[in-house]
Enzyme design. Structure first.
Site, PDB file in Angstrom:
ATOM      1  N   HIS A 215      -7.769  -4.896  -1.638  1.00  0.00           N
ATOM      2  CA  HIS A 215      -6.519  -4.223  -1.304  1.00  0.00           C
ATOM      3  C   HIS A 215      -5.525  -5.115  -0.574  1.00  0.00           C
ATOM      4  CE1 HIS A 215      -3.924  -0.826  -0.966  1.00  0.00           C
ATOM      5  NE2 HIS A 215      -3.944  -0.830   0.342  1.00  0.00           N
TER       6      HIS A 215
ATOM      7  N   SER B  73       0.850  -1.180   0.000  1.00  0.00           N
ATOM      8  CA  SER B  73       0.000   0.000   0.000  1.00  0.00           C
ATOM      9  C   SER B  73       0.898   1.248   0.000  1.00  0.00           C
ATOM     10  CB  SER B  73      -0.973  -0.036   1.172  1.00  0.00           C
ATOM     11  OG  SER B  73      -1.977   0.943   1.031  1.00  0.00           O
TER      12      SER B  73
END
Length: 179
Positions: free
Chosen positions: A141, A24
């Site tokens: 994600h 991320s």
């Protein structure tokens, strides 16, 4: 990098055997680091933004971009977006890099990872650093399927074993199996 230099000066680390892994925002920082320094023997970048211009409006953190950098069409912000977009500096990458992303990631669309991967892959064809891309289908994600979580950690370990520790038997491609 200052932390690495400090550890190197103290004799704690071997500077030729340092890798970097991030997911991320950590993946974005990984991309940024490998475009700014050749200190890393290998890198693993997960779910990472590579181009702020193309990320703006297709991810779910538009307000963050505006708060942190400003509106991308404003002159002062445009310079920041440009400077902080690692995809613009792919020619500087020397570290073998594994890119990983979830195919249905809404926070960092897979296209962000694919952009930097495709550019580095093109360089690899001309003798640039080794790279590969893993896209976990139907994952968002952060991969939640246990087999994908295990795969990520096993691939990361094998990637670092091969490119940081020099273990020629380590196989981060796992025989090129596809999911």
């Amino acid at each position: 990098v200052a932390g690495l230099e400090h550890l190197e000066q103290r004799g704690v680390i071997d500077p030729s055997r340092v890798g970097v892994v991030g997911w991320s925002y950590g993946g974005q920082l990984t991309n940024y680091l490998i475009t700014r320094t050749d200190r890393f023997a290998a890198a693993v970048s997960g779910a990472s933004i590579s181009d702020g211009f193309s990320a703006y409006g297709v991810d779910d953190v538009q307000r963050w971009w505006e708060r942190e950098l400003g509106l991308p069409w404003e002159a002062a912000a445009r310079e920041l977006y440009e400077r902080l977009s690692p995809v613009r500096e792919v020619a500087e990458i020397e570290a073998p890099t594994l890119f990983v992303v979830g195919g249905n990631d809404l926070r960092v669309p897979a296209s962000q990872t694919e952009q930097i991967y495709q550019q580095l892959r093109r360089r690899m064809l001309d003798g640039g650093p080794t790279t590969t891309l893993v896209v976990y289908p139907d994952e968002f994600h952060v991969p939640k399927r246990p087999s994908f979580e295990l795969d990520f950690y096993a691939r990361t370990r094998a990637w670092m074993d091969r490119f940081v520790l020099g273990d020629a038997d380590a196989d981060p491609w796992f025989g090129d199996r596809a999911w």
